[in-house]
Motif scaffolding. Structure first.
Motif, PDB file in Angstrom:
ATOM      1  N   SER A  48       5.118  42.668 -20.624  1.00 48.59           N
ATOM      2  CA  SER A  48       4.067  42.137 -21.471  1.00 48.59           C
ATOM      3  C   SER A  48       4.544  41.715 -22.561  1.00 48.59           C
ATOM      4  O   SER A  48       5.632  42.487 -23.181  1.00 48.59           O
ATOM      5  CB  SER A  48       2.883  43.209 -21.948  1.00 48.59           C
ATOM      6  N   GLN A  49       4.258  40.783 -23.350  1.00 45.57           N
ATOM      7  CA  GLN A  49       4.883  39.987 -24.387  1.00 45.57           C
ATOM      8  C   GLN A  49       3.491  39.559 -25.583  1.00 45.57           C
ATOM      9  O   GLN A  49       2.309  39.408 -24.879  1.00 45.57           O
ATOM     10  CB  GLN A  49       5.556  38.790 -24.140  1.00 45.57           C
ATOM     11  N   LYS A  50       3.587  39.624 -26.613  1.00 46.37           N
ATOM     12  CA  LYS A  50       2.543  39.402 -27.628  1.00 46.37           C
ATOM     13  C   LYS A  50       2.703  38.036 -28.308  1.00 46.37           C
ATOM     14  O   LYS A  50       3.960  38.028 -28.641  1.00 46.37           O
ATOM     15  CB  LYS A  50       2.051  40.396 -28.599  1.00 46.37           C
ATOM     16  N   VAL A  51       1.664  37.239 -28.611  1.00 43.84           N
ATOM     17  CA  VAL A  51       1.924  35.971 -29.230  1.00 43.84           C
ATOM     18  C   VAL A  51       0.660  35.947 -30.107  1.00 43.84           C
ATOM     19  O   VAL A  51      -0.377  36.174 -29.652  1.00 43.84           O
ATOM     20  CB  VAL A  51       1.983  34.839 -28.494  1.00 43.84           C
ATOM     21  N   LYS A  52       0.920  35.403 -31.605  1.00 45.00           N
ATOM     22  CA  LYS A  52      -0.367  35.477 -32.464  1.00 45.00           C
ATOM     23  C   LYS A  52      -0.849  33.742 -32.131  1.00 45.00           C
ATOM     24  O   LYS A  52      -0.099  32.984 -32.414  1.00 45.00           O
ATOM     25  CB  LYS A  52      -0.037  35.624 -33.815  1.00 45.00           C
ATOM     26  N   LEU A  53      -2.117  33.759 -31.932  1.00 41.83           N
ATOM     27  CA  LEU A  53      -2.663  32.392 -31.732  1.00 41.83           C
ATOM     28  C   LEU A  53      -3.597  32.024 -32.816  1.00 41.83           C
ATOM     29  O   LEU A  53      -4.629  33.075 -33.114  1.00 41.83           O
ATOM     30  CB  LEU A  53      -3.377  32.477 -30.343  1.00 41.83           C
ATOM     31  N   VAL A  54      -3.209  30.932 -33.506  1.00 41.11           N
ATOM     32  CA  VAL A  54      -4.194  30.637 -34.662  1.00 41.11           C
ATOM     33  C   VAL A  54      -4.844  29.115 -34.445  1.00 41.11           C
ATOM     34  O   VAL A  54      -4.344  28.204 -34.112  1.00 41.11           O
ATOM     35  CB  VAL A  54      -3.434  30.405 -36.058  1.00 41.11           C
TER      36      VAL A  54
ATOM     37  N   VAL B 116       1.435  35.106 -14.532  1.00 38.74           N
ATOM     38  CA  VAL B 116       1.119  35.557 -15.886  1.00 38.74           C
ATOM     39  C   VAL B 116      -0.664  35.750 -15.917  1.00 38.74           C
ATOM     40  O   VAL B 116      -1.285  34.939 -15.272  1.00 38.74           O
ATOM     41  CB  VAL B 116       1.495  34.584 -16.985  1.00 38.74           C
ATOM     42  N   SER B 117      -0.817  36.480 -17.144  1.00 40.60           N
ATOM     43  CA  SER B 117      -2.394  36.673 -17.133  1.00 40.60           C
ATOM     44  C   SER B 117      -2.481  36.908 -18.818  1.00 40.60           C
ATOM     45  O   SER B 117      -1.414  37.397 -19.422  1.00 40.60           O
ATOM     46  CB  SER B 117      -3.156  37.869 -16.514  1.00 40.60           C
ATOM     47  N   CYS B 118      -3.478  36.687 -19.442  1.00 42.04           N
ATOM     48  CA  CYS B 118      -3.651  36.798 -20.790  1.00 42.04           C
ATOM     49  C   CYS B 118      -4.833  37.431 -21.132  1.00 42.04           C
ATOM     50  O   CYS B 118      -5.914  37.156 -20.747  1.00 42.04           O
ATOM     51  CB  CYS B 118      -3.583  35.554 -21.451  1.00 42.04           C
ATOM     52  N   SER B 119      -4.824  38.230 -22.186  1.00 47.39           N
ATOM     53  CA  SER B 119      -5.964  39.099 -22.670  1.00 47.39           C
ATOM     54  C   SER B 119      -5.859  38.734 -24.349  1.00 47.39           C
ATOM     55  O   SER B 119      -4.851  38.589 -24.969  1.00 47.39           O
ATOM     56  CB  SER B 119      -5.830  40.607 -22.486  1.00 47.39           C
ATOM     57  N   GLY B 120      -7.052  39.022 -24.741  1.00 48.22           N
ATOM     58  CA  GLY B 120      -7.360  38.579 -26.360  1.00 48.22           C
ATOM     59  C   GLY B 120      -7.354  37.225 -26.789  1.00 48.22           C
ATOM     60  O   GLY B 120      -7.248  36.978 -27.739  1.00 48.22           O
ATOM     61  N   LEU B 121      -7.879  36.436 -25.696  1.00 49.83           N
ATOM     62  CA  LEU B 121      -8.095  35.004 -25.978  1.00 49.83           C
ATOM     63  C   LEU B 121      -9.455  34.797 -26.646  1.00 49.83           C
ATOM     64  O   LEU B 121     -10.320  35.596 -26.190  1.00 49.83           O
ATOM     65  CB  LEU B 121      -7.813  34.460 -24.687  1.00 49.83           C
ATOM     66  N   PRO B 122      -9.395  33.692 -27.430  1.00 48.77           N
ATOM     67  CA  PRO B 122     -10.941  33.216 -27.874  1.00 48.77           C
ATOM     68  C   PRO B 122     -11.815  32.763 -26.765  1.00 48.77           C
ATOM     69  O   PRO B 122     -11.280  32.777 -25.463  1.00 48.77           O
ATOM     70  CB  PRO B 122     -10.524  32.238 -28.930  1.00 48.77           C
ATOM     71  N   ASP B 123     -13.174  32.680 -27.103  1.00 49.56           N
ATOM     72  CA  ASP B 123     -13.840  32.334 -26.025  1.00 49.56           C
ATOM     73  C   ASP B 123     -13.584  31.020 -25.558  1.00 49.56           C
ATOM     74  O   ASP B 123     -13.056  30.098 -26.268  1.00 49.56           O
ATOM     75  CB  ASP B 123     -15.271  32.202 -26.699  1.00 49.56           C
ATOM     76  N   GLU B 124     -13.826  30.785 -24.224  1.00 47.09           N
ATOM     77  CA  GLU B 124     -13.794  29.545 -23.382  1.00 47.09           C
ATOM     78  C   GLU B 124     -12.080  29.049 -23.659  1.00 47.09           C
ATOM     79  O   GLU B 124     -12.124  27.695 -23.634  1.00 47.09           O
ATOM     80  CB  GLU B 124     -14.640  28.577 -24.087  1.00 47.09           C
ATOM     81  N   ALA B 125     -11.430  30.038 -23.703  1.00 52.38           N
ATOM     82  CA  ALA B 125      -9.686  29.690 -23.777  1.00 52.38           C
ATOM     83  C   ALA B 125      -9.134  30.103 -22.574  1.00 52.38           C
ATOM     84  O   ALA B 125      -9.568  31.427 -21.952  1.00 52.38           O
ATOM     85  CB  ALA B 125      -9.046  30.298 -24.801  1.00 52.38           C
ATOM     86  N   SER B 126      -7.994  29.664 -21.861  1.00 47.42           N
ATOM     87  CA  SER B 126      -7.327  30.126 -20.775  1.00 47.42           C
ATOM     88  C   SER B 126      -6.125  29.927 -20.872  1.00 47.42           C
ATOM     89  O   SER B 126      -5.494  29.195 -21.845  1.00 47.42           O
ATOM     90  CB  SER B 126      -7.860  29.562 -19.641  1.00 47.42           C
ATOM     91  N   CYS B 127      -5.123  30.585 -19.940  1.00 46.91           N
ATOM     92  CA  CYS B 127      -3.520  30.319 -20.110  1.00 46.91           C
ATOM     93  C   CYS B 127      -2.972  30.263 -18.743  1.00 46.91           C
ATOM     94  O   CYS B 127      -3.730  30.573 -17.933  1.00 46.91           O
ATOM     95  CB  CYS B 127      -3.079  31.638 -20.642  1.00 46.91           C
ATOM     96  N   SER B 128      -2.092  29.585 -18.813  1.00 45.60           N
ATOM     97  CA  SER B 128      -1.314  29.359 -17.189  1.00 45.60           C
ATOM     98  C   SER B 128      -0.059  29.012 -17.445  1.00 45.60           C
ATOM     99  O   SER B 128       0.611  28.552 -18.589  1.00 45.60           O
ATOM    100  CB  SER B 128      -1.913  28.095 -16.566  1.00 45.60           C
ATOM    101  N   ILE B 129       0.816  28.947 -16.536  1.00 43.75           N
ATOM    102  CA  ILE B 129       2.228  28.689 -16.767  1.00 43.75           C
ATOM    103  C   ILE B 129       2.634  27.521 -16.257  1.00 43.75           C
ATOM    104  O   ILE B 129       1.990  27.084 -15.112  1.00 43.75           O
ATOM    105  CB  ILE B 129       3.121  29.852 -16.191  1.00 43.75           C
ATOM    106  N   GLY B 130       3.400  26.636 -16.927  1.00 44.00           N
ATOM    107  CA  GLY B 130       3.627  25.258 -16.327  1.00 44.00           C
ATOM    108  C   GLY B 130       5.404  24.941 -16.548  1.00 44.00           C
ATOM    109  O   GLY B 130       6.059  25.923 -17.056  1.00 44.00           O
TER     110      GLY B 130
END
Length: 499
Positions: free
Chosen positions: A490-496, A381-395
């Protein structure tokens, strides 16, 4: 005449009662139901010397009038005029039909069931001796026995009495013969109206499920139809009390995924409504005439059943609500569930649409992989639209979105005022540029003050960078793109992000 001269061989036929159709060595006794001789007596081949005559006397030892199912006992006596031991067989007939043949040896026995196997009607029994090398064949006298139709008794029971109007009731009728086993059909009546028929099983029981709508007391009876061997009979009246009419119910059916992929779990939800009180009881999920599964209604009137065993193709599924003491049964409309073959490339689906996380923490987003993918091993996976200094990974627990908290820079300035400490010196510098030349002394002093303010501002940050506040609070739309060795999905998720 001496006893030796009068020596005879006794053949006895017992139809039921005694062990049927047995033989003994001395005066051999054979037992079996009695029969009429065949129309053509056995043929005796010609010999050089005439055969010794023999006679057979048949006697029925039980009543000549019996009911169907009662045993018939008899005795056949074979006598040879020369007093010698005879050999051969004795065959018993009912009219022209033989039903048992025994050799003239010790222990020969006809089946025990023969004694009670004769149907209602008139039977003419005879016994035929086959003869042997020195004794002639012989046929007994005919004995007539009348078998009458057996009497029966019928009872009726209810699975639910009283019952709410519209409720399901199973009626069970038990039929017994006075002497024999009963077979055939039972017809059930509500008053004088027939509500259906059912066949007797091996235990003499017949069952009928009925739906009674009208309230009040119903006089239910069961009538055994009867046949040639067993007379008909009617049960006593069973007063079925039907309570007030049931409240109508409505059932709807939905699926968590339609179409679905073969091998994926699909959750079917049946929602039942009706009346002021919530319906209770089971819901059955049915495809055609096959029950796929069932579930109980919960406190919201929903029954949920899941399966991953649906085959590829279309499935016409309905939900059947059985009803309860106050709510009528109902059936949903047909749900046409489409199941497609699993894709070789695989993919994934995010389990939630919105996730909330505090700055500096990690959010876990459930991930459901489709058939063909191997979760946490080949899913990239890869993520776009993240806030600064945030990252994503699969676990192993799903998609992990990690955020960074603010740095400790020695100031209590809120996030939205982080730039204010240096704004003062900058504005002072701009004013300095517009002072008249005649006031250079004031300019020089003002320049020194600005420099001190700038240095003070920079010194207040310590060793940190006051503009690096980590993942800033806010709402972000993150696009997650991934694949399991095939086409990307591709899937979208809202991050608060909250402070």
């Amino acid at each position: 005449m001496t006893i030796r001269d009068l020596k005879t061989i006794l053949l006895a036929l017992c139809i039921a009662g005694l062990p049927p159709f047995t033989t003994r060595a001395e005066g051999q006794v054979v037992s079996a139901p009695v029969v009429e001789p065949p129309t053509t007596p056995p043929t005796v081949s010609s010999q050089s010397a005439p055969l010794v005559p023999s006679t057979v006397a048949l006697q029925i030892t039980t009543s000549l009038v019996v009911f169907f199912g009662e045993p018939i006992d008899g005795l056949a006596q074979v006598t040879a005029s020369d007093g010698a031991t005879v050999t051969g067989t004795v065959t018993f007939y009912d009219g022209t039909t033989s039903f048992c043949t025994l050799p003239l040896t010790n222990g020969a026995t006809c089946p025990a069931s023969v004694a009670t196997s004769f149907s209602a009607g008139t039977h003419i029994f005879t016994a035929v001796y086959s003869g042997d090398a020195t004794h002639a064949a012989a046929t007994s006298n005919a004995v007539t026995v009348v078998v009458k139709q057996d009497t029966t008794s019928t009872t009726l029971g209810s699975s639910l009495n009283p019952v709410a109007a519209g409720g399901n009731v199973v009626y069970t009728s038990q039929v017994q013969g006075a002497h024999g086993t009963v077979v055939g059909t039972v017809e059930f009546f509500d008053g004088t109206a027939s509500i259906g028929r059912a066949s007797l099983d091996v235990n003499g029981q017949a069952r009928l499920a009925a739906l009674i709508v009208a309230g009040g007391t119903h006089g239910m009876t069961a009538v055994y139809v009867g046949n040639a061997n067993s007379a008909s009979s009617t049960s006593p009246v069973l007063n079925e009390v039907v309570a007030n009419p049931l409240v109508a119910s409505a059932t709807t059916l939905s699926a968590s995924a339609n179409p679905a992929v073969a091998g994926d779990s699909v959750m079917f939800t049946a929602q039942v409504s009706g009346g002021a009180a919530l319906p209770t009881g089971p819901v059955t999920f049915v495809e055609g005439g096959t029950v796929l599964g069932s579930a109980m209604l919960d406190a919201t009137g929903a029954a949920v059943w899941s399966t991953s065993a649906l085959s590829v193709g279309g499935h016409s599924i309905v939900a059947r609500y059985a009803g309860d003491a106050s709510t009528a049964a109902s059936i949903s409309a047909v749900l046409n569930e489409i199941v497609s073959a699993a894709s070789a490339s695989g993919g994934f689906t995010l389990g939630v649409s919105t996730v909330t996380v505090a700055a500096g923490d990690t959010a876990i987003v459930p991930v459901q992989t489709t058939a063909g993918s191997i979760f946490a091993k080949t899913l990239n996976v890869s993520c776009s639209g993240l806030p600064d200094e945030a990252s994503c990974s699969i676990g192993a627990d799903g998609l992990r979105i990690s955020t960074m908290g603010p740095r400790d820079c020695g100031t209590t300035v809120p996030y939205n005022r982080a730039g204010l400490p240096i704004v003062g010196p900058v504005l002072a510098g701009l004013l300095f540029l517009f002072l008249p030349k005649s006031r250079w002394a004031v300019k020089s002093l003002f320049t020194a003050v600005c420099a001190v303010m700038v240095l003070g501002t920079m010194a207040g940050c310590g060793t940190g960078n006051c503009t690096d506040l980590g993942s800033r609070p806010g709402t972000y739309t993150v696009t997650v793109t991934g694949s399991a060795g095939g086409t990307s999905v591709s899937q979208k998720v809202k991050l608060v992000v909250v402070p």
